[in-house]
Design a protein around this motif. Structure first.
Motif, PDB file in Angstrom:
ATOM      1  N   HIS A 116       0.831  -1.205   0.000  1.00 52.16           N
ATOM      2  CA  HIS A 116       0.000   0.000   0.000  1.00 52.16           C
ATOM      3  C   HIS A 116       0.861   1.249   0.000  1.00 52.16           C
ATOM      4  O   HIS A 116       2.031   1.230   0.413  1.00 52.16           O
ATOM      5  N   CYS A 117       0.259   2.312  -0.482  1.00 53.82           N
ATOM      6  CA  CYS A 117       0.868   3.636  -0.492  1.00 53.82           C
ATOM      7  C   CYS A 117      -0.240   4.635  -0.191  1.00 53.82           C
ATOM      8  O   CYS A 117      -1.232   4.709  -0.932  1.00 53.82           O
ATOM      9  N   GLY A 118      -0.110   5.390   0.897  1.00 55.66           N
ATOM     10  CA  GLY A 118      -1.155   6.341   1.266  1.00 55.66           C
ATOM     11  C   GLY A 118      -1.992   5.847   2.419  1.00 55.66           C
ATOM     12  O   GLY A 118      -1.509   5.130   3.297  1.00 55.66           O
ATOM     13  N   ASP A 119      -3.280   6.197   2.419  1.00 54.64           N
ATOM     14  CA  ASP A 119      -4.139   5.850   3.555  1.00 54.64           C
ATOM     15  C   ASP A 119      -5.361   5.017   3.185  1.00 54.64           C
ATOM     16  O   ASP A 119      -6.290   4.902   3.989  1.00 54.64           O
ATOM     17  N   SER A 120      -5.385   4.436   2.000  1.00 57.35           N
ATOM     18  CA  SER A 120      -6.379   3.398   1.744  1.00 57.35           C
ATOM     19  C   SER A 120      -5.896   2.142   2.461  1.00 57.35           C
ATOM     20  O   SER A 120      -4.716   1.801   2.391  1.00 57.35           O
ATOM     21  N   ARG A 121      -6.795   1.463   3.152  1.00 58.57           N
ATOM     22  CA  ARG A 121      -6.391   0.418   4.088  1.00 58.57           C
ATOM     23  C   ARG A 121      -6.775  -0.984   3.666  1.00 58.57           C
ATOM     24  O   ARG A 121      -7.717  -1.193   2.900  1.00 58.57           O
ATOM     25  N   LEU A 122      -6.037  -1.949   4.229  1.00 57.27           N
ATOM     26  CA  LEU A 122      -6.410  -3.362   4.200  1.00 57.27           C
ATOM     27  C   LEU A 122      -6.527  -3.856   5.627  1.00 57.27           C
ATOM     28  O   LEU A 122      -5.655  -3.576   6.463  1.00 57.27           O
ATOM     29  N   TYR A 123      -7.623  -4.548   5.911  1.00 64.50           N
ATOM     30  CA  TYR A 123      -7.831  -5.223   7.193  1.00 64.50           C
ATOM     31  C   TYR A 123      -7.877  -6.731   6.936  1.00 64.50           C
ATOM     32  O   TYR A 123      -8.545  -7.183   6.002  1.00 64.50           O
ATOM     33  N   TRP A 124      -7.197  -7.492   7.793  1.00 65.11           N
ATOM     34  CA  TRP A 124      -7.251  -8.956   7.749  1.00 65.11           C
ATOM     35  C   TRP A 124      -7.857  -9.412   9.073  1.00 65.11           C
ATOM     36  O   TRP A 124      -7.322  -9.147  10.138  1.00 65.11           O
ATOM     37  N   VAL A 125      -8.993 -10.102   8.963  1.00 68.15           N
ATOM     38  CA  VAL A 125      -9.791 -10.440  10.138  1.00 68.15           C
ATOM     39  C   VAL A 125     -10.031 -11.948  10.185  1.00 68.15           C
ATOM     40  O   VAL A 125     -10.352 -12.568   9.158  1.00 68.15           O
ATOM     41  N   ARG A 126      -9.920 -12.527  11.369  1.00 66.73           N
ATOM     42  CA  ARG A 126     -10.204 -13.963  11.577  1.00 66.73           C
ATOM     43  C   ARG A 126     -11.093 -14.109  12.804  1.00 66.73           C
ATOM     44  O   ARG A 126     -10.710 -13.700  13.904  1.00 66.73           O
ATOM     45  N   SER A 127     -12.289 -14.655  12.603  1.00 63.49           N
ATOM     46  CA  SER A 127     -13.238 -14.877  13.707  1.00 63.49           C
ATOM     47  C   SER A 127     -13.475 -13.603  14.507  1.00 63.49           C
ATOM     48  O   SER A 127     -13.544 -13.630  15.734  1.00 63.49           O
ATOM     49  N   GLY A 128     -13.556 -12.484  13.809  1.00 64.54           N
ATOM     50  CA  GLY A 128     -13.834 -11.212  14.447  1.00 64.54           C
ATOM     51  C   GLY A 128     -12.636 -10.525  15.054  1.00 64.54           C
ATOM     52  O   GLY A 128     -12.762  -9.415  15.595  1.00 64.54           O
ATOM     53  N   VAL A 129     -11.463 -11.165  14.985  1.00 63.28           N
ATOM     54  CA  VAL A 129     -10.240 -10.612  15.597  1.00 63.28           C
ATOM     55  C   VAL A 129      -9.318 -10.080  14.503  1.00 63.28           C
ATOM     56  O   VAL A 129      -9.036 -10.773  13.525  1.00 63.28           O
ATOM     57  N   LEU A 130      -8.855  -8.860  14.672  1.00 57.37           N
ATOM     58  CA  LEU A 130      -7.953  -8.246  13.708  1.00 57.37           C
ATOM     59  C   LEU A 130      -6.594  -8.938  13.746  1.00 57.37           C
ATOM     60  O   LEU A 130      -5.939  -8.986  14.780  1.00 57.37           O
ATOM     61  N   GLN A 131      -6.176  -9.472  12.596  1.00 62.37           N
ATOM     62  CA  GLN A 131      -4.861 -10.088  12.474  1.00 62.37           C
ATOM     63  C   GLN A 131      -3.800  -9.068  12.052  1.00 62.37           C
ATOM     64  O   GLN A 131      -2.659  -9.127  12.503  1.00 62.37           O
ATOM     65  N   ALA A 132      -4.191  -8.153  11.191  1.00 63.84           N
ATOM     66  CA  ALA A 132      -3.263  -7.120  10.722  1.00 63.84           C
ATOM     67  C   ALA A 132      -4.050  -6.061   9.971  1.00 63.84           C
ATOM     68  O   ALA A 132      -5.139  -6.319   9.460  1.00 63.84           O
ATOM     69  N   ARG A 133      -3.486  -4.854   9.914  1.00 60.06           N
ATOM     70  CA  ARG A 133      -3.992  -3.833   9.016  1.00 60.06           C
ATOM     71  C   ARG A 133      -2.845  -2.940   8.584  1.00 60.06           C
ATOM     72  O   ARG A 133      -1.811  -2.867   9.256  1.00 60.06           O
ATOM     73  N   THR A 134      -3.015  -2.304   7.466  1.00 64.90           N
ATOM     74  CA  THR A 134      -1.995  -1.388   6.976  1.00 64.90           C
ATOM     75  C   THR A 134      -1.920  -0.156   7.869  1.00 64.90           C
ATOM     76  O   THR A 134      -2.895   0.210   8.533  1.00 64.90           O
ATOM     77  N   ARG A 135      -0.768   0.496   7.862  1.00 63.77           N
ATOM     78  CA  ARG A 135      -0.552   1.727   8.621  1.00 63.77           C
ATOM     79  C   ARG A 135      -0.449   2.883   7.643  1.00 63.77           C
ATOM     80  O   ARG A 135       0.367   2.854   6.711  1.00 63.77           O
ATOM     81  N   ASP A 136      -1.265   3.892   7.852  1.00 62.58           N
ATOM     82  CA  ASP A 136      -1.357   5.007   6.911  1.00 62.58           C
ATOM     83  C   ASP A 136      -0.025   5.737   6.774  1.00 62.58           C
ATOM     84  O   ASP A 136       0.699   5.915   7.754  1.00 62.58           O
TER      85      ASP A 136
END
Length: 301
Positions: A116-136
Motif C-alpha cells: 500500500h501507499c497512502g491511507d487506503s487500508r487493508l484489514y485482515w480479520v479472523r473470527s472477528g479478531v484483527l490479524q493485521a492492518r496497513t498503517r497510513d
C-alpha cells in the motif's frame, strides 16, 4: 482456489467519486486493488483508474497462471502505476499530475500478501479478531507512533506524505505472505469508510455476515454517520474459502486457466483514452455484484 468477493462504491456528499476498486484472477492467483484519487489535485479519478489498470495489466502479464514472485509483482505493479500516472500528466501537459493512494492484495497458494501507499487500508480479520492492518502514510499515523516532530503536530497533521503520481518516488509498505484459514476476511477500503466507523464496529460487521451482506451494511453505515459531509465510500471484501467450505462465489478451478477481470483493459491505458462516465461505472458495479449474488447459490461463477 475458492473465495467470495463483493465490492461497492458510493459518491457520498462529494460532487464526484474519485475512488476505484476491482479484482482479477487466474486459476492459481487473484489480485484485489483499491485506489482513492486525491482531492486537491486535478483528475484524481483518472489517477485511481490508471493505477488499477496498470496493476491489472501487469498481473495479466505475470500470472500465467501463477505469479513467480508475488512481492516482486506487487512492487513492479505499483511502480508501473506511479509511472503511468506521471506519463498521463506529461501527456496532458499538466503542471501537477493527478495523484492517488493504492492498496493491493494478492492471494496465491492459500497465502495473502499486500502492498500500500497512502491511507487506503487493508484489514485482515479472523473470527472477528484483527490479524493485521496497513498503517497510513500520514503525519497523523507518525504522531500516533511518536515519530512526528512538533512543527508537524501543529500543521498538516492529517496530510499524506506519499502517494502515486507525485514528483518523488512513492513510499510503500509490503507485507506477507500470510497463510489464510477458512472464513478469513480481507477488507480493502478508502478513508471514507474507516475514518467514519469505529474499528470494533467495522470488524464486527465484517465478521458477522457473508461479504455480500457485510459490504453494503458497512458502506451504508458510513454514509449515515457522515451525513451530507460524507467522503466517497468504497469497500472491497474477500472471504476465503477452502475446498471443504461452503460453495464459494468464485471457484477459479472453473476458469480453465483464463484471465478474468472487473478492471478495464490495457487498451484504454495505453492511449490515455479513459472513459469514466459515472453512470456507466455504477451500472458496471451493479452488474458485477448481481452476478456474484446469482452465483452464490451455485457452485461456480
Amino acid at each position: 482456489m475458492k473465495f467470495s468477493v463483493f465490492q461497492l462504491s458510493r459518491r457520498g456528499g462529494r460532487a464526484t467519486n474519485e475512488d476505484r476498486m476491482g479484482y482479477c484472477y487466474t486459476r492459481e492467483a487473484a489480485l484485489f486493488v483499491l485506489a482513492d484519487g486525491m482531492g486537491g489535485h486535478a483528475e484524481g479519478e483518472i489517477a485511481a483508474q490508471l493505477a488499477l489498470q496498470a496493476m491489472a495489466a501487469e498481473f495479466q502479464r505475470q500470472a500465467t497462471p501463477r505469479l513467480a514472485d508475488v512481492p516482486g509483482f506487487l512492487r513492479q505493479g505499483l511502480m508501473l502505476a506511479h509511472e503511468r500516472i506521471r506519463a498521463y500528466g506529461r501527456h496532458k501537459r499538466m503542471s501537477d499530475a493527478p495523484r492517488t493512494t493504492l492498496v493491493a492484495a494478492v492471494i496465491q497458494e492459500g497465502q495473502v500478501s499486500w502492498i500500500h501507499c497512502g491511507d487506503s487500508r487493508l484489514y485482515w480479520v479472523r473470527s472477528g479478531v484483527l490479524q493485521a492492518r496497513t498503517r497510513d502514510h500520514s503525519y497523523a499515523e507518525m504522531d500516533r507512533n511518536g515519530a512526528l516532530k512538533l512543527a508537524h503536530k501543529i500543521l498538516n497533521r492529517n496530510v499524506l506524505y506519499t502517494c502515486l503520481g507525485a514528483e518523488t518516488a512513492p513510499v510503500v509498505d509490503l507485507a506477507g505472505p500470510h497463510t489464510l484459514q477458512q472464513d478469513d476476511r480481507l477488507l480493502l477500503c478508502s478513508d471514507g469508510l474507516w475514518d467514519v466507523l469505529q474499528e470494533h464496529v467495522l470488524l464486527q460487521r465484517l465478521s458477522n455476515s457473508p461479504v455480500q451482506n457485510a459490504v453494503p451494511a458497512l458502506v451504508d453505515a458510513a454514509l449515515q454517520v457522515a451525513g451530507s459531509k460524507s467522503d466517497n465510500v468504497t469497500a472491497l471484501a474477500v472471504q476465503w474459502e477452502q475446498d471443504e467450505a461452503e460453495p464459494a462465489a468464485i471457484d477459479t478451478q472453473d476458469s480453465d486457466g483464463a484471465f478474468a477481470s472487473t478492471i478495464q483493459s490495457l487498451q484504454d491505458l495505453e492511449g490515455f483514452d479513459v472513459s469514466l462516465d459515472e453512470a456507466e461505472i455504477e451500472r458496471s458495479i451493479a452488474e458485477i455484484n448481481a452476478a456474484i449474488r446469482r452465483s452464490a447459490g451455485h457452485k461456480k461463477v
